[in-house]
Design an enzyme around this catalytic site. Structure first.
Site, PDB file in Angstrom:
ATOM      1  N   ASN A   1       8.229 -10.043  -1.352  1.00  0.00           N
ATOM      2  CA  ASN A   1       7.989 -11.395  -1.434  1.00  0.00           C
ATOM      3  C   ASN A   1       6.456 -11.686  -2.226  1.00  0.00           C
ATOM      4  O   ASN A   1       5.940 -12.893  -2.099  1.00  0.00           O
ATOM      5  CB  ASN A   1       8.388 -12.001  -0.662  1.00  0.00           C
ATOM      6  CG  ASN A   1       7.497 -11.717   0.769  1.00  0.00           C
ATOM      7  OD1 ASN A   1       6.425 -10.801   0.779  1.00  0.00           O
ATOM      8  ND2 ASN A   1       7.675 -12.422   1.871  1.00  0.00           N
TER       9      ASN A   1
ATOM     10  N   ASN B   1      -2.014   7.532  11.044  1.00  0.00           N
ATOM     11  CA  ASN B   1      -2.719   6.562  10.355  1.00  0.00           C
ATOM     12  C   ASN B   1      -2.939   6.699   8.968  1.00  0.00           C
ATOM     13  O   ASN B   1      -3.610   7.747   8.254  1.00  0.00           O
ATOM     14  CB  ASN B   1      -4.302   6.644  11.247  1.00  0.00           C
ATOM     15  CG  ASN B   1      -4.024   6.108  12.248  1.00  0.00           C
ATOM     16  OD1 ASN B   1      -3.442   6.592  13.389  1.00  0.00           O
ATOM     17  ND2 ASN B   1      -4.747   5.071  12.796  1.00  0.00           N
TER      18      ASN B   1
ATOM     19  N   TYR C   1       3.441  -6.689  17.266  1.00  0.00           N
ATOM     20  CA  TYR C   1       3.841  -5.879  16.297  1.00  0.00           C
ATOM     21  C   TYR C   1       4.445  -4.437  16.618  1.00  0.00           C
ATOM     22  O   TYR C   1       5.491  -4.190  16.088  1.00  0.00           O
ATOM     23  CB  TYR C   1       2.307  -5.572  15.353  1.00  0.00           C
ATOM     24  CG  TYR C   1       2.587  -4.351  14.377  1.00  0.00           C
ATOM     25  CD1 TYR C   1       3.162  -4.459  13.471  1.00  0.00           C
ATOM     26  CD2 TYR C   1       1.891  -3.153  14.510  1.00  0.00           C
ATOM     27  CE1 TYR C   1       3.525  -3.490  12.462  1.00  0.00           C
ATOM     28  CE2 TYR C   1       2.258  -1.993  13.794  1.00  0.00           C
ATOM     29  CZ  TYR C   1       3.080  -2.261  12.731  1.00  0.00           C
ATOM     30  OH  TYR C   1       3.193  -1.441  11.722  1.00  0.00           O
TER      31      TYR C   1
ATOM     32  N   TYR D   1       0.868  -1.237   0.235  1.00  0.00           N
ATOM     33  CA  TYR D   1       0.062   0.012   0.183  1.00  0.00           C
ATOM     34  C   TYR D   1       0.883   1.127   0.083  1.00  0.00           C
ATOM     35  O   TYR D   1       0.808   2.028  -0.876  1.00  0.00           O
ATOM     36  CB  TYR D   1      -0.868  -0.133   1.138  1.00  0.00           C
ATOM     37  CG  TYR D   1      -2.024   1.117   1.468  1.00  0.00           C
ATOM     38  CD1 TYR D   1      -2.400   1.791   0.560  1.00  0.00           C
ATOM     39  CD2 TYR D   1      -1.925   1.516   2.880  1.00  0.00           C
ATOM     40  CE1 TYR D   1      -3.086   3.074   0.703  1.00  0.00           C
ATOM     41  CE2 TYR D   1      -2.646   2.742   2.922  1.00  0.00           C
ATOM     42  CZ  TYR D   1      -3.215   3.540   2.165  1.00  0.00           C
ATOM     43  OH  TYR D   1      -4.095   4.579   2.489  1.00  0.00           O
ATOM     44  N   ILE D   2       1.617   1.439   1.076  1.00  0.00           N
ATOM     45  CA  ILE D   2       2.395   2.798   1.141  1.00  0.00           C
ATOM     46  C   ILE D   2       3.846   2.776   0.000  1.00  0.00           C
ATOM     47  O   ILE D   2       3.846   3.739  -0.359  1.00  0.00           O
ATOM     48  CB  ILE D   2       2.995   2.834   2.591  1.00  0.00           C
ATOM     49  CG1 ILE D   2       1.684   2.885   3.795  1.00  0.00           C
ATOM     50  CG2 ILE D   2       3.565   4.367   2.727  1.00  0.00           C
ATOM     51  CD1 ILE D   2       2.046   2.989   4.988  1.00  0.00           C
TER      52      ILE D   2
ATOM     53  N   ASN E   1       1.952 -10.024   0.863  1.00  0.00           N
ATOM     54  CA  ASN E   1       0.681  -9.120   1.032  1.00  0.00           C
ATOM     55  C   ASN E   1       0.291  -8.113   0.041  1.00  0.00           C
ATOM     56  O   ASN E   1      -0.174  -7.124   0.115  1.00  0.00           O
ATOM     57  CB  ASN E   1       0.659  -8.459   2.471  1.00  0.00           C
ATOM     58  CG  ASN E   1      -0.696  -7.865   2.875  1.00  0.00           C
ATOM     59  OD1 ASN E   1      -1.824  -8.563   2.675  1.00  0.00           O
ATOM     60  ND2 ASN E   1      -0.568  -6.834   3.565  1.00  0.00           N
TER      61      ASN E   1
ATOM     62  N   SER F   1       6.085   3.672  13.089  1.00  0.00           N
ATOM     63  CA  SER F   1       4.892   3.763  13.373  1.00  0.00           C
ATOM     64  C   SER F   1       4.610   4.332  14.788  1.00  0.00           C
ATOM     65  O   SER F   1       5.411   4.416  15.898  1.00  0.00           O
ATOM     66  CB  SER F   1       4.067   2.299  13.537  1.00  0.00           C
ATOM     67  OG  SER F   1       2.809   2.414  14.125  1.00  0.00           O
TER      68      SER F   1
ATOM     69  N   ASP G   1      -6.766  -0.780  22.285  1.00  0.00           N
ATOM     70  CA  ASP G   1      -6.777   0.382  21.625  1.00  0.00           C
ATOM     71  C   ASP G   1      -6.527   1.546  22.522  1.00  0.00           C
ATOM     72  O   ASP G   1      -7.028   1.340  23.799  1.00  0.00           O
ATOM     73  CB  ASP G   1      -8.098   0.615  21.181  1.00  0.00           C
ATOM     74  CG  ASP G   1      -8.142   0.151  19.528  1.00  0.00           C
ATOM     75  OD1 ASP G   1      -7.114  -0.290  19.182  1.00  0.00           O
ATOM     76  OD2 ASP G   1      -9.336   0.086  19.274  1.00  0.00           O
TER      77      ASP G   1
ATOM     78  N   LYS H   1       8.443  -2.970  15.846  1.00  0.00           N
ATOM     79  CA  LYS H   1       8.419  -1.912  15.221  1.00  0.00           C
ATOM     80  C   LYS H   1       9.938  -1.035  16.327  1.00  0.00           C
ATOM     81  O   LYS H   1      10.911  -0.387  15.995  1.00  0.00           O
ATOM     82  CB  LYS H   1       7.638  -0.921  15.298  1.00  0.00           C
ATOM     83  CG  LYS H   1       6.611  -1.221  14.128  1.00  0.00           C
ATOM     84  CD  LYS H   1       7.094  -0.893  12.678  1.00  0.00           C
ATOM     85  CE  LYS H   1       6.618  -1.521  11.592  1.00  0.00           C
ATOM     86  NZ  LYS H   1       7.358  -1.533  10.484  1.00  0.00           N
TER      87      LYS H   1
END
Ligand code: NAD
Ligand code: UDP
Length: 337
Positions: A32, A178, A148, A11-12, A35, A124, A294, A152
């Site tokens: 690879n 985000n 995750y 995506y990015i 995703n 992130s 969250d 990072k």
């Protein structure tokens, strides 16, 4: 400049390749396809008239990386490759540490062997954990609440130690808030596999009729309307942040750390309303329990990037939602196989 873009099919990364090409640089993608899909390549060509070179490979394969770094005479690396789903990381911590931490160490080792000393790393805002206050500056304490985030943070710490021991290197840690939105052409966008974990892809799949309703995770947070508040940043602004980093500090030795955000916080319900407005489609939702792990709110103080990189996010919430809708409505099932 020849830039190796690990994870450049994602995506990015794909949006950043477009901006690299526009800036006159040559991206070489190493991915690879874990995703992402190869059909992103003709889409990149469609919007900027050029198809980047693509090498299918895994960042944990050092020999392959060395071949590519040498063969393409690479000047700098932008390192996007990795796994990014928080929930999955709790179930599969080993895979996350292997891909994200070990993968980065293998990459840096290969770069060292080839004398490539400039690296931009995708970090992130998750490294700020549950911040004591907002807006968040780069000097806030760091922590992690899931594998995750820990991966990072570990990479940031490894790279910090490595740069201290090798002061001639330029290492830039970009802490994204985000990322949302799509290329304004509607040709590229976010194409999550399975049920989206993130808010915007979920909302857009509800609007396009792929899902029935959005579950709003928590409506009793101490925020403006009780729902979670985040700093949503357009992926094209984010992509430009990488170009600015390469141009301003990519050949300046040192460890460089920047927040990439807008400095504005939007609630879940504000995002839903903005999306309904942009798409003209209803987005039914249900208020449900908070999602474990969250935080209530999180937004950036992006002034360091503005001062030192001359970079500032320029796209509005309207741009983010309209561009997402153009991509989602034109490609309801994402990229073709
Ligand atoms: P993405 O999954 O779309 O892109 C990552 C790409 O890396 C994919 O194309 C995948 O195939 C590839 N990849 C994964 N493991 C690999 C490996 N071992 N070897 C080679 N390629 C591999 O994700 P994205 O949203 O574009 O995120 C890019 C980076 O930015 C990631 O490191 C992510 O953790 C970080 N980030 C993303 C967000 C976000 O919300 N999207 C926020 C903060 C940070
Ligand atoms: N969110 C939600 N429903 C969803 C996905 C996310 O209410 O299906 C909320 C989530 O609780 C948070 C915000 O949307 O307040 C952004 O979540 P996302 O997963 O996109 O980003 P992150 O939590 O990593 O900042």
């Amino acid at each position: 400049m020849n830039i190796l873009v690990t994870g450049g099919m994602g995506y990015i990364g794909s949006h950043t390749c477009i901006q690299l090409i526009h800036a006159g640089m040559t991206p070489i993608i190493f991915d690879n396809l874990d995703n992402s899909k190869a059909s992103v390549l003709p889409r990149i060509e469609k919007v900027c008239g050029q198809q980047p070179q693509f090498i299918q490979g895994d960042i944990r394969n050092k020999q392959r990386l060395i071949e590519v770094l040498k063969q393409h005479d690479i000047d700098a690396v932008i390192h996007f490759a990795g796994l990014k789903a928080v929930g999955e990381s709790v179930q599969k911590p080993l895979e996350y540490y292997d891909n994200n931490v070990n993968g980065t160490l293998v990459l840096v080792d290969a770069m060292r062997e080839c004398g490539v000393k400039s690296l931009v790393f995708s970090s992130s805002a998750t490294v700020y954990g549950d911040p004591a206050s907002v807006p968040i500056t780069e000097s806030f304490p760091t922590s992690a609440t899931n594998p995750y985030g820990r991966s990072k943070l570990m990479v940031e710490e490894c790279l910090t130690d490595f740069q201290a021991a090798n002061p001639e290197w330029s290492i830039t840690l970009l802490r994204y808030f985000n990322p949302v939105g799509s290329h304004p052409s509607g040709e590229l966008g976010e194409d999550p596999q399975g049920i989206p974990n993130n808010l915007m892809p979920f909302v857009s799949q509800v609007a396009v009729g792929r899902r029935e309703f959005l579950s709003v995770f928590g409506s009793d947070y101490p925020t403006k309307d009780g729902t979670g508040v985040r700093d949503y940043i357009h992926v094209m602004d984010l992509a430009d942040g990488h170009i600015a980093a390469l141009q301003k500090v990519g050949s300046q030795s040192g460890l460089h750390v920047y927040n990439l955000g807008t400095g504005n916080g939007s609630s879940v319900l504000e995002m839903v309303a903005a999306f309904e407005q942009a798409s003209g489609q209803p987005v039914p939702y249900q208020l449900v329990e908070r999602r474990p792990g969250d935080i209530a709110e999180c937004w950036a103080d992006p002034s360091k990037a503005e001062k030192e990189l001359g970079w500032v996010a320029t796209k509005t919430l309207e741009d983010m939602t309209q561009d997402t809708w153009r991509w989602q409505s034109g490609n309801p099932n994402g990229y073709p196989e």
